[in-house]
Scaffold this active site. Structure first.
Site, PDB file in Angstrom:
ATOM      1  N   TYR A 278       0.830  -1.205   0.000  1.00 63.17           N
ATOM      2  CA  TYR A 278       0.000   0.000   0.000  1.00 63.17           C
ATOM      3  C   TYR A 278       0.869   1.262   0.000  1.00 63.17           C
ATOM      4  CZ  TYR A 278      -4.077  -2.967   0.882  1.00 63.17           C
ATOM      5  OH  TYR A 278      -5.071  -3.924   0.784  1.00 63.17           O
TER       6      TYR A 278
ATOM      7  N   PRO B 283     -16.116  -2.443   0.620  1.00 69.56           N
ATOM      8  CA  PRO B 283     -17.500  -2.571   1.096  1.00 69.56           C
ATOM      9  C   PRO B 283     -18.340  -1.310   0.889  1.00 69.56           C
ATOM     10  CG  PRO B 283     -16.061  -2.172   2.963  1.00 69.56           C
ATOM     11  CD  PRO B 283     -15.162  -2.338   1.753  1.00 69.56           C
ATOM     12  N   LEU B 284     -17.673  -0.147   0.772  1.00 72.84           N
ATOM     13  CA  LEU B 284     -18.418   1.098   0.547  1.00 72.84           C
ATOM     14  C   LEU B 284     -18.665   1.327  -0.944  1.00 72.84           C
ATOM     15  CD1 LEU B 284     -16.542   3.389   3.135  1.00 72.84           C
ATOM     16  CD2 LEU B 284     -18.856   2.461   3.353  1.00 72.84           C
ATOM     17  N   ALA B 285     -18.217   0.379  -1.761  1.00 75.11           N
ATOM     18  CA  ALA B 285     -18.381   0.477  -3.217  1.00 75.11           C
ATOM     19  C   ALA B 285     -17.894   1.838  -3.729  1.00 75.11           C
ATOM     20  CB  ALA B 285     -19.839   0.212  -3.608  1.00 75.11           C
TER      21      ALA B 285
ATOM     22  N   GLY C  13     -18.246   4.628  -2.656  1.00 72.97           N
ATOM     23  CA  GLY C  13     -19.234   5.714  -2.545  1.00 72.97           C
ATOM     24  C   GLY C  13     -20.321   5.669  -3.607  1.00 72.97           C
TER      25      GLY C  13
HETATM   26  N1  LIG Z   1      -7.295  -7.886  -0.440  1.00 75.65           N
HETATM   27  C1  LIG Z   1      -7.299  -7.122  -1.511  1.00 75.65           C
HETATM   28  O1  LIG Z   1      -6.972  -7.561  -2.628  1.00 75.65           O
HETATM   29  C2  LIG Z   1      -7.702  -5.688  -1.368  1.00 75.65           C
HETATM   30  C3  LIG Z   1      -7.891  -4.879  -2.523  1.00 75.65           C
HETATM   31  C4  LIG Z   1      -8.286  -3.551  -2.326  1.00 75.65           C
HETATM   32  C5  LIG Z   1      -8.480  -3.053  -1.038  1.00 75.65           C
HETATM   33  N2  LIG Z   1      -8.261  -3.851   0.044  1.00 75.65           N
HETATM   34  C6  LIG Z   1      -8.494  -3.354   1.441  1.00 75.65           C
HETATM   35  O2  LIG Z   1      -9.841  -2.965   1.572  1.00 75.65           O
HETATM   36  C7  LIG Z   1      -9.934  -1.590   1.990  1.00 75.65           C
HETATM   37  C8  LIG Z   1     -11.157  -0.969   1.391  1.00 75.65           C
HETATM   38  O3  LIG Z   1     -11.144  -1.049   0.007  1.00 75.65           O
HETATM   39  P1  LIG Z   1     -11.485   0.181  -0.959  1.00 75.65           P
HETATM   40  O4  LIG Z   1     -10.786   1.371  -0.471  1.00 75.65           O
HETATM   41  O5  LIG Z   1     -11.262  -0.286  -2.340  1.00 75.65           O
HETATM   42  O6  LIG Z   1     -13.039   0.317  -0.792  1.00 75.65           O
HETATM   43  P2  LIG Z   1     -14.207   1.165  -0.116  1.00 75.65           P
HETATM   44  O7  LIG Z   1     -14.128   1.139   1.341  1.00 75.65           O
HETATM   45  O8  LIG Z   1     -15.413   0.625  -0.783  1.00 75.65           O
HETATM   46  O9  LIG Z   1     -14.021   2.630  -0.695  1.00 75.65           O
HETATM   47  C9  LIG Z   1     -13.261   3.615  -0.087  1.00 75.65           C
HETATM   48  C10 LIG Z   1     -13.077   4.740  -1.081  1.00 75.65           C
HETATM   49  O10 LIG Z   1     -14.361   5.230  -1.480  1.00 75.65           O
HETATM   50  C11 LIG Z   1     -14.429   6.627  -1.189  1.00 75.65           C
HETATM   51  N3  LIG Z   1     -15.792   6.939  -0.752  1.00 75.65           N
HETATM   52  C12 LIG Z   1     -16.595   6.202   0.051  1.00 75.65           C
HETATM   53  N4  LIG Z   1     -17.780   6.823   0.206  1.00 75.65           N
HETATM   54  C13 LIG Z   1     -17.723   7.981  -0.486  1.00 75.65           C
HETATM   55  C14 LIG Z   1     -18.645   9.049  -0.715  1.00 75.65           C
HETATM   56  N5  LIG Z   1     -19.861   9.035  -0.196  1.00 75.65           N
HETATM   57  N6  LIG Z   1     -18.230  10.082  -1.478  1.00 75.65           N
HETATM   58  C15 LIG Z   1     -16.985  10.098  -2.009  1.00 75.65           C
HETATM   59  N7  LIG Z   1     -16.068   9.108  -1.843  1.00 75.65           N
HETATM   60  C16 LIG Z   1     -16.440   8.060  -1.093  1.00 75.65           C
HETATM   61  C17 LIG Z   1     -13.423   6.852  -0.071  1.00 75.65           C
HETATM   62  O11 LIG Z   1     -13.023   8.194  -0.076  1.00 75.65           O
HETATM   63  P3  LIG Z   1     -12.652   8.922   1.325  1.00 75.65           P
HETATM   64  O12 LIG Z   1     -11.297   8.407   1.672  1.00 75.65           O
HETATM   65  O13 LIG Z   1     -12.696  10.348   0.980  1.00 75.65           O
HETATM   66  O14 LIG Z   1     -13.701   8.504   2.307  1.00 75.65           O
HETATM   67  C18 LIG Z   1     -12.301   5.895  -0.481  1.00 75.65           C
HETATM   68  O15 LIG Z   1     -11.528   6.455  -1.523  1.00 75.65           O
HETATM   69  C19 LIG Z   1      -8.589  -0.981   1.595  1.00 75.65           C
HETATM   70  O16 LIG Z   1      -8.217   0.126   2.378  1.00 75.65           O
HETATM   71  C20 LIG Z   1      -7.645  -2.149   1.822  1.00 75.65           C
HETATM   72  O17 LIG Z   1      -7.310  -2.219   3.199  1.00 75.65           O
HETATM   73  C21 LIG Z   1      -7.896  -5.150  -0.111  1.00 75.65           C
END
Ligand SMILES: NC(=O)c1ccc[n+]([C@@H]2O[C@H](COP(=O)([O-])OP(=O)(O)OC[C@H]3O[C@@H](n4cnc5c(N)ncnc54)[C@H](OP(=O)(O)O)[C@@H]3O)[C@@H](O)[C@H]2O)c1
Length: 330
Positions: free
Chosen positions: A62, A232-234, A236
């Protein structure tokens, strides 16, 4: 709080976890993180702790190690924090550079060296969990087992798990070691529904496009493997982010989520996560937000999972799938 598989393995983790992929500034190795980035991390950790979240998810890649380095700085400034939280990290992905493509590496030497790097950046003697990030087609389970044994004996890693794996890959790895794999972290959300589609579209024409190991969910439930949801937050998609690729179904689902949130006097995030957490597997969402206010907006998710009716759950699933139009009140 509902029991989740992690608790059966002695890890008294919160239902929600914080994903740290978004910390560390850019993915450009040469570009340092700033004081502003540090403040943002500190605010997210404080917000998480204030609502009982004690589980933090990292990976060696990361922001090319900067997310872990920043977290290490925070731990150094607050030494009592280490014992209050569970830290998970991952290894096994090697990022592309000028000379080589992205590749996965489960060799013993790579796993062991990766953990040393993780501990060094975090400034800690141990991590609670190490996940093998993505399946390496060249893996040798005996070699992985040797790495695991070494890391366990040295006390550097307490528990092991995997990510993005199907059940046969987990069984193959298990064939060489007594050490259980207690987590599988997968891409799961209302926008990423393959884990349900696979079960629901069996023996139907629409099932042809589904790609998800059909045995995976029951396998993990039976084996008490903790399912963690990344994304999980898709990003946003349903909670206010403006996305150029949004479909009609996405927009309608977002309006339905907003309506449910208003009716239940909660946040849109709590409805979205509640939908995922209602699944009996006890899915643990790994929140990727870097925004402390958004962390707090997720606080009510577990309660909303309990309050969500079957009818609401199915309506959300079908609305996101584009097969149903919920009534949106004026
Ligand atoms: N195992 C794997 O292969 C793998 C792959 C990817 C990720 N991960 C892990 O899973 C975690 C979560 O994954 P993710 O970050 O892809 O997914 P997420 O939790 O679905 O999405 C977070 C992103 O969405 C934005 N967001 C959420 N709600 C919003 C809204 N209402 N308006 C604007 N932006 C919004 C957040 O921005 P803000 O920061 O501004 O809130 C952030 O950039 C990562 O941090 C990592 O630890 C694991």
């Amino acid at each position: 709080m509902k029991d989740i598989p992690l608790h059966h393995h002695g890890i008294l983790s919160s239902r929600l976890a914080i994903g740290c992929m978004g910390f560390g500034g850019s993915w450009d190795e040469a570009e340092p993180y700033t004081l502003e980035h540090m403040k943002q991390l500190e605010a997210v950790v404080d917000a998480a702790l204030s609502i009982g979240i004690n589980f933090f998810d990292h990976a060696d890649i990361y922001t090319r190690g900067k997310a872990e380095r920043m977290f290490g700085e925070l731990l150094a400034a607050k030494p009592s924090l280490r014992e209050q939280i569970f830290i998970q990290s991952k290894c096994g992905i090697q990022l592309a550079d000028e000379a080589l493509p992205v590749r996965y590496n489960f060799s013993k030497s790579h796993i062991v060296a990766s953990v040393d790097g993780i501990l060094n950046r975090l400034g800690t003697d141990y991590i609670d969990l190490l996940l093998l990030h993505r399946p390496d087609p060249l893996m040798d389970p005996e070699e992985v087992a040797e790495a695991i044994e070494l890391l366990k004996k040295s006390g550097k890693v307490k528990h092991f798990g995997v990510s993005n794996m199907h059940s046969a890959q987990i069984e193959y790895l298990r064939s060489a070691t007594q050490e259980p794999f207690i987590v599988n972290q997968l891409h799961l959300s209302l926008a990423h529904r393959h884990f349900l589609d696979q079960e629901l579209l069996i023996n139907r024409n629409e099932g042809g496009a589904v790609s998800f190991d059909p045995a995976l969910m029951p396998y993990m439930q039976q084996q008490r493997i903790q399912i963690q949801a990344w994304g999980p937050l898709a990003q946003g998609r349903y909670t206010g982010a403006s996305r150029p690729d949004a479909t009609e179904a996405d927009l309608l689902t977002a309006r339905y989520i907003e309506q449910l949130a208003q009716q239940k006097e909660t946040s849109k995030e709590a409805i979205l996560l509640g939908w995922l957490m209602k699944h009996p597997a006890g899915i643990q969402p790994v929140l990727g937000t870097t925004n402390a206010a958004r962390v707090l907006a997720c606080q009510d998710a577990e309660r909303q999972a309990e309050l969500m009716t079957r009818e609401e759950w199915w309506s959300l699933y079908a609305a996101a799938s584009g097969t149903f139009q919920p009534v949106i009140l004026p």
